[in-house]
Scaffold this motif. Structure first.
Motif, PDB file in Angstrom:
ATOM      1  N   GLN A   1      31.222  35.268  31.435  1.00 32.69           N
ATOM      2  CA  GLN A   1      32.220  36.115  32.078  1.00 32.69           C
ATOM      3  C   GLN A   1      32.177  36.003  33.608  1.00 32.69           C
ATOM      4  N   ILE A   2      30.999  35.768  34.167  1.00 33.93           N
ATOM      5  CA  ILE A   2      30.942  35.513  35.611  1.00 33.93           C
ATOM      6  C   ILE A   2      31.692  34.216  35.926  1.00 33.93           C
ATOM      7  N   GLY A   3      31.585  33.248  35.044  1.00 35.89           N
ATOM      8  CA  GLY A   3      32.361  32.021  35.199  1.00 35.89           C
ATOM      9  C   GLY A   3      33.852  32.267  35.122  1.00 35.89           C
ATOM     10  N   ARG A   4      34.270  33.146  34.208  1.00 36.84           N
ATOM     11  CA  ARG A   4      35.701  33.487  34.096  1.00 36.84           C
ATOM     12  C   ARG A   4      36.197  34.151  35.371  1.00 36.84           C
ATOM     13  N   LEU A   5      35.358  34.976  35.970  1.00 38.49           N
ATOM     14  CA  LEU A   5      35.750  35.626  37.225  1.00 38.49           C
ATOM     15  C   LEU A   5      35.945  34.584  38.319  1.00 38.49           C
ATOM     16  N   ILE A   6      34.982  33.692  38.477  1.00 41.85           N
ATOM     17  CA  ILE A   6      35.078  32.650  39.510  1.00 41.85           C
ATOM     18  C   ILE A   6      36.341  31.815  39.303  1.00 41.85           C
ATOM     19  N   ASP A   7      36.536  31.352  38.078  1.00 42.30           N
ATOM     20  CA  ASP A   7      37.695  30.497  37.794  1.00 42.30           C
ATOM     21  C   ASP A   7      39.000  31.262  37.969  1.00 42.30           C
ATOM     22  N   GLY A   8      39.011  32.533  37.560  1.00 40.50           N
ATOM     23  CA  GLY A   8      40.220  33.348  37.695  1.00 40.50           C
ATOM     24  C   GLY A   8      40.603  33.570  39.144  1.00 40.50           C
ATOM     25  N   LEU A   9      39.613  33.790  39.986  1.00 38.48           N
ATOM     26  CA  LEU A   9      39.898  33.950  41.414  1.00 38.48           C
ATOM     27  C   LEU A   9      40.430  32.653  42.014  1.00 38.48           C
ATOM     28  N   LYS A  10      39.852  31.526  41.592  1.00 37.80           N
ATOM     29  CA  LYS A  10      40.321  30.240  42.106  1.00 37.80           C
ATOM     30  C   LYS A  10      41.738  29.947  41.644  1.00 37.80           C
ATOM     31  N   GLU A  11      42.043  30.230  40.403  1.00 36.86           N
ATOM     32  CA  GLU A  11      43.398  29.993  39.879  1.00 36.86           C
ATOM     33  C   GLU A  11      44.438  30.820  40.629  1.00 36.86           C
ATOM     34  N   ARG A  12      44.058  31.985  41.095  1.00 38.98           N
ATOM     35  CA  ARG A  12      44.979  32.873  41.804  1.00 38.98           C
ATOM     36  C   ARG A  12      44.959  32.649  43.313  1.00 38.98           C
ATOM     37  N   GLY A  13      44.176  31.671  43.753  1.00 39.81           N
ATOM     38  CA  GLY A  13      44.104  31.377  45.180  1.00 39.81           C
ATOM     39  C   GLY A  13      43.373  32.433  45.984  1.00 39.81           C
ATOM     40  N   LEU A  14      42.466  33.172  45.335  1.00 42.51           N
ATOM     41  CA  LEU A  14      41.792  34.286  45.982  1.00 42.51           C
ATOM     42  C   LEU A  14      40.327  34.015  46.316  1.00 42.51           C
TER      43      LEU A  14
END
Length: 459
Positions: A259-272
């Motif tokens: 889930q920490i990986g999902r957070l990192i990837d999710g932030l990157k996908e959103r440009g954040l």
């Protein structure tokens, strides 16, 4: 002639308009450039749980990836060896004892026995409020445990601490119905199962930040999955694992890392990701420790003022500002430092009336290692009623002070003093109290003076 004057006047107006536009865009750009801040506060995670800090129980590739993208500090200390006061120290930037937090909050009778408050007063400083007042969108997703739950029904709501949105667990003033189908910490009837909680909080965080792309965000992401009971997702045909056994913990830790990986990837996908300061740490040490493995090389556990109870993994990332792949083994950092440090990095001016117990350590996070020129203090155990754990040999004296290379522990009546050179002996194996009498007396006096300065309920 009039035509020439009119043309000149129009040109001036146009130039003024352009200047205002550019100035406004500049202000908007600067506002948008303010960093997002996410504090990931893991529940009961020891140093030995994280691969990047030498943990070997299970691989933690995503937490390690976070560490590789930023800075690790090996001398970060929580504000207490247990959840409620530890969390209060982060939120307020002050010693939790100043707000009458001494151990975990429970029923009112337990809180009275432990000589502590039922909830954090909204009059206390709040990092959430400071960020909100500075124009940030603020969210709290995860465990709270600073008031509410059990028979405490009058705890202040999240908005009184400065949070715009929230999704929290049973131990809060406004528990999320998806997590609290029954009046307890977790239940098989919860629509969001125990093993899906961190995913739920990560989704809440990503959704919140995605909806506020044009506004800087401050988020407490405080999952409770690593805290017992450990309930991994059942696999087809398997016998359910016992919620205190090591096999269950390992499965939960693997899922948490995912889930920490999902957070990192999710932030990157959103440009954040590139404009987000991420702090990753723990509220206190591990328990059980499985023979000490979860505490790494340190002595002690949760509920202990030995290093294993208060010395936590700490990672900070901010691409372009914090150099990737660095480790600082010299700089001490305390939980109370986070508020003045993060507000400084975000360009937020604190009220003149606010007096933090922490220090602005933003230079340390940005790569300038330095010693902390202020003692650190801890308490755990205001009496003999509510503080029976952990059992020896992990049970420590009631008070502790860290001053430079020295750490002293002792009881609040002055007995049972233990002195360690924490740099040479981080495992706290050689009690030097009998050999370093002058240092012991110096630190004992400071520690008792600090202890006596703390407020007492009813006093």
């Amino acid at each position: 002639m009039k035509g020439i004057i009119l043309c000149k006047f129009s040109a001036v107006i146009w130039l003024l308009f352009i200047c205002f536009q550019v100035s406004g865009q500049g202000r908007a750009g600067r506002a948008k450039a303010r960093p997002n801040v996410i504090i990931i506060l893991t529940d009961d995670m020891g140093v030995g749980d994280v691969g990047a800090f030498g943990g070997r129980l299970v691989p933690t590739p995503n937490i390690d990836r976070l560490a590789a993208s930023g800075l690790k500090l090996t001398q970060y200390y929580s504000g207490a060896p247990i959840c409620s006061p530890s969390r209060a120290s982060i939120l307020t930037g002050m010693q939790p004892g100043k707000w009458n937090f001494a151990t975990y909050l429970d029923k009112k009778s337990h809180n009275r026995d432990a000589e502590q408050i039922d909830f954090l007063t909204p009059e206390a400083p709040s990092m959430g409020r400071f960020f909100k007042n500075a124009g940030y969108a603020t969210g709290h997703f995860g465990k709270w445990h600073m008031g509410g739950g059990r028979d405490v029904t009058d705890a202040p709501k999240f908005d009184q601490y400065g949070f715009d949105e929230h999704a929290s667990t049973y131990e809060s003033p406004e528990p999320d119905p998806a997590l609290t189908a029954t009046n307890w910490i977790w239940s098989d009837k919860d629509s969001v199962k125990r093993w899906d909680r961190t995913a739920y909080f990560v989704d809440k965080t990503l959704d919140f930040m995605g909806r506020h792309k044009d506004q800087p965000c401050f988020v407490n992401l405080w999952p409770d999955e690593v805290h017992t009971p450990w309930v991994p997702k059942p696999e087809a045909g398997e016998t359910p694992l016992k919620p205190q056994e090591e096999a269950a913990f390992k499965r939960v830790l693997i899922e948490y890392d995912i889930q920490i990986g999902r957070l990192i990837d999710g932030l990157k996908e959103r440009g954040l990701f590139d404009n987000t300061i991420i702090i990753f740490t723990s509220d206190n040490g591990a328990l059980p420790t499985f023979g000490g493995s979860r505490s790494g090389k340190f002595r002690g556990s949760k509920l202990s003022l030995y290093e294993g109870g208060i010395r936590m993994p700490f990672i900070v990332t901010w691409p372009g500002h914090i150099t990737a792949g660095q480790t600082d083994e010299r700089s001490e950092l305390h939980a109370t430092d986070l508020l003045p440090t993060l507000t400084k990095l975000a360009g937020i001016s604190l009220p003149a009336t606010y007096k933090s117990d922490g220090l602005d350590r933003s230079a340390v996070l940005l790569g300038k290692s330095s010693l902390r020129k202020k003692e650190m203090y801890w308490e755990y155990g205001r009496n003999t009623i509510a503080y029976a754990y952990p059992k020896p040999p992990h049970k420590s004296p009631q008070l502790a002070i860290r001053s430079g290379e020295w750490k002293l522990l002792m009881n609040n009546d002055g007995s049972n003093a233990e002195l360690y050179n924490i740099l040479k002996d981080p495992a706290e194996t050689q009690n030097l109290a009998a050999d370093q009498v002058r240092k012991k007396e110096e630190l004992s006096q400071k520690l008792l003076t600090w202890w006596k300065s703390l407020p007492r309920l009813g006093a």
